[in-house]
Design a protein around this motif. Structure first.
Motif, PDB file in Angstrom:
ATOM      1  N   ASN A  47       0.765  -1.265  -0.026  1.00 58.92           N
ATOM      2  CA  ASN A  47       0.043  -0.092  -0.004  1.00 58.92           C
ATOM      3  C   ASN A  47       0.917   1.491  -0.072  1.00 58.92           C
ATOM      4  O   ASN A  47       0.397   2.563  -0.219  1.00 58.92           O
ATOM      5  CB  ASN A  47      -1.043   0.034   1.155  1.00 58.92           C
ATOM      6  CG  ASN A  47      -1.867  -1.203   1.068  1.00 58.92           C
ATOM      7  OD1 ASN A  47      -2.358  -1.253   0.070  1.00 58.92           O
ATOM      8  ND2 ASN A  47      -2.325  -1.642   2.222  1.00 58.92           N
ATOM      9  N   CYS A  48       2.007   1.173   0.109  1.00 58.42           N
ATOM     10  CA  CYS A  48       2.979   2.306   0.227  1.00 58.42           C
ATOM     11  C   CYS A  48       3.866   2.391  -0.910  1.00 58.42           C
ATOM     12  O   CYS A  48       4.796   3.158  -1.136  1.00 58.42           O
ATOM     13  CB  CYS A  48       3.919   2.183   1.695  1.00 58.42           C
ATOM     14  SG  CYS A  48       2.885   2.555   3.014  1.00 58.42           S
ATOM     15  N   VAL A  49       3.603   1.745  -1.860  1.00 59.43           N
ATOM     16  CA  VAL A  49       4.481   1.516  -3.201  1.00 59.43           C
ATOM     17  C   VAL A  49       3.840   2.722  -3.957  1.00 59.43           C
ATOM     18  O   VAL A  49       2.532   2.785  -4.322  1.00 59.43           O
ATOM     19  CB  VAL A  49       4.461   0.232  -3.946  1.00 59.43           C
ATOM     20  CG1 VAL A  49       5.085   0.325  -5.298  1.00 59.43           C
ATOM     21  CG2 VAL A  49       5.148  -0.961  -2.796  1.00 59.43           C
ATOM     22  N   ASN A  50       4.796   3.666  -4.454  1.00 57.53           N
ATOM     23  CA  ASN A  50       4.266   4.711  -5.285  1.00 57.53           C
ATOM     24  C   ASN A  50       4.790   4.203  -6.794  1.00 57.53           C
ATOM     25  O   ASN A  50       3.853   4.498  -7.694  1.00 57.53           O
ATOM     26  CB  ASN A  50       5.220   5.976  -5.054  1.00 57.53           C
ATOM     27  CG  ASN A  50       4.661   7.108  -5.934  1.00 57.53           C
ATOM     28  OD1 ASN A  50       3.444   7.273  -6.093  1.00 57.53           O
ATOM     29  ND2 ASN A  50       5.529   7.847  -6.431  1.00 57.53           N
ATOM     30  N   LYS A  51       5.910   3.718  -7.316  1.00 58.77           N
ATOM     31  CA  LYS A  51       6.340   3.365  -8.504  1.00 58.77           C
ATOM     32  C   LYS A  51       7.168   2.166  -8.562  1.00 58.77           C
ATOM     33  O   LYS A  51       8.098   2.061  -7.750  1.00 58.77           O
ATOM     34  CB  LYS A  51       6.773   4.619  -9.146  1.00 58.77           C
ATOM     35  CG  LYS A  51       7.200   4.700 -10.532  1.00 58.77           C
ATOM     36  CD  LYS A  51       7.820   5.904 -11.266  1.00 58.77           C
ATOM     37  CE  LYS A  51       9.106   6.379 -10.697  1.00 58.77           C
ATOM     38  NZ  LYS A  51       9.626   7.535 -11.389  1.00 58.77           N
ATOM     39  N   ILE A  52       7.269   1.466  -9.734  1.00 54.78           N
ATOM     40  CA  ILE A  52       8.445   0.503  -9.969  1.00 54.78           C
ATOM     41  C   ILE A  52       9.063   0.955 -11.093  1.00 54.78           C
ATOM     42  O   ILE A  52       8.560   1.170 -12.391  1.00 54.78           O
ATOM     43  CB  ILE A  52       7.774  -0.884 -10.332  1.00 54.78           C
ATOM     44  CG1 ILE A  52       6.702  -1.358  -9.477  1.00 54.78           C
ATOM     45  CG2 ILE A  52       8.544  -1.949 -10.630  1.00 54.78           C
ATOM     46  CD1 ILE A  52       6.927  -1.830  -8.015  1.00 54.78           C
ATOM     47  N   ASP A  53      10.297   1.047 -10.723  1.00 53.59           N
ATOM     48  CA  ASP A  53      11.187   1.619 -12.115  1.00 53.59           C
ATOM     49  C   ASP A  53      11.921   0.131 -12.365  1.00 53.59           C
ATOM     50  O   ASP A  53      12.633  -0.555 -11.629  1.00 53.59           O
ATOM     51  CB  ASP A  53      12.427   2.500 -11.217  1.00 53.59           C
ATOM     52  CG  ASP A  53      13.129   3.389 -12.385  1.00 53.59           C
ATOM     53  OD1 ASP A  53      13.501   2.722 -13.206  1.00 53.59           O
ATOM     54  OD2 ASP A  53      13.201   4.386 -12.517  1.00 53.59           O
ATOM     55  N   LYS A  54      11.874   0.084 -13.687  1.00 57.98           N
ATOM     56  CA  LYS A  54      12.489  -1.322 -14.114  1.00 57.98           C
ATOM     57  C   LYS A  54      13.746  -1.155 -14.810  1.00 57.98           C
ATOM     58  O   LYS A  54      14.442  -1.988 -15.455  1.00 57.98           O
ATOM     59  CB  LYS A  54      11.532  -1.848 -15.383  1.00 57.98           C
ATOM     60  CG  LYS A  54      10.120  -2.351 -14.823  1.00 57.98           C
ATOM     61  CD  LYS A  54       9.218  -3.004 -15.837  1.00 57.98           C
ATOM     62  CE  LYS A  54       8.617  -2.053 -16.806  1.00 57.98           C
ATOM     63  NZ  LYS A  54       7.669  -2.931 -17.700  1.00 57.98           N
ATOM     64  N   THR A  55      14.564   0.133 -14.828  1.00 59.82           N
ATOM     65  CA  THR A  55      15.861   0.362 -15.154  1.00 59.82           C
ATOM     66  C   THR A  55      16.830  -0.089 -14.355  1.00 59.82           C
ATOM     67  O   THR A  55      16.411  -0.248 -12.901  1.00 59.82           O
ATOM     68  CB  THR A  55      15.866   1.921 -15.539  1.00 59.82           C
ATOM     69  OG1 THR A  55      15.725   2.669 -14.151  1.00 59.82           O
ATOM     70  CG2 THR A  55      14.805   2.373 -16.565  1.00 59.82           C
TER      71      THR A  55
END
Length: 250
Positions: A212-220
């Protein structure tokens, strides 16, 4: 001279005898005031003797140890569960940081659990653990709390307030929404098992994250998670697919 009063509640006579002998061999400061083998007898001896420590079996004649706890509020004693099974109960006990001993009883584990109880009494720590255990077991509340026991205090923390956890060998640091950090001397794996049903997951072996505290997943650059507070959490290569699956399932 005895400084602490205790009672034993177990429907197996041999187990009651063993517990009495273990107390006598290891804790001269504890006096066993009474024994009981059923729910009704257990309630009666707790109310009569007002013990400092209660040794309580989960499965007992007439019901469960849980039924006894419902009838003896408020709690003025330290509880040590003695149990042979009931996995749900054990999870609730762990969640609330209450000591328990599995049958067959190991003397080293017994001594450690009783020592913890004595330390808690001497530090006059709150009985909030017990109340939290009942709340968790009954599942009556939507807002859940976890008990985090540190070297000098017991913290009752809303599960929803935990942003992430970080492992440091046998220690785990909890990072909360109010920027508070709590260090607990237990492994992150144990907390992962407890919190998985509350949407916590492990993107990396050293981290446990509140979804619930995840804002974004950066795949780089191998991948990392950006939390609402700006913290970046690494994603291990072998867990990348798992992390993406967790997020996509929202």
């Amino acid at each position: 001279m005895s400084r602490f009063k205790a009672v034993i509640i177990d429907d197996e006579p041999n187990m009651r005898l063993l517990l009495r002998e273990l107390v006598a061999d290891n804790f001269t400061e504890i006096q066993i005031m009474a024994e009981a083998g059923s729910v009704d007898e257990g309630v009666a001896i707790i109310l009569q003797h007002k013990p400092d420590i209660v040794f309580l079996d989960i499965e007992i004649k007439g019901g469960t140890g849980f039924h006894i706890l419902q009838k003896v509020k408020p709690y003025s004693f330290k509880l040590i569960f003695i149990t042979a099974f009931n996995q749900f109960a054990i999870k609730a006990i762990k969640f609330s940081a209450i000591d328990y001993i599995l049958k067959p009883v190991n003397e080293t584990e017994f001594v450690q659990a009783v020592s913890n109880a004595i330390d808690s009494i001497q530090q006059s720590l709150s009985s909030a653990q017990m109340t939290n255990f009942i709340d968790h077991f009954e599942k009556e509340e939507q807002r859940k709390k976890i008990v985090l026991r540190t070297s000098d205090a017991i913290h009752l923390v809303e599960v929803s307030d935990i942003v992430y956890c970080k492992s440091d060998n046998s220690y785990t640091s909890f990072y909360l929404k109010d920027q508070k950090e709590i260090l607990v001397s237990k492994s992150i794996k144990e907390f992962a098992d407890l919190l998985e049903e509350y949407r916590f997951f492990r993107p990396h072996q050293s981290f446990l994250v509140n979804l619930n505290c995840v804002n974004k997943i950066d795949k780089t650059d191998g991948g990392f998670i950006i939390l609402n507070n700006g913290k970046e959490i690494p994603v291990s290569g072998r867990r990348k697919a798992y992390v993406l699956q967790m997020v996509e399932a929202l």
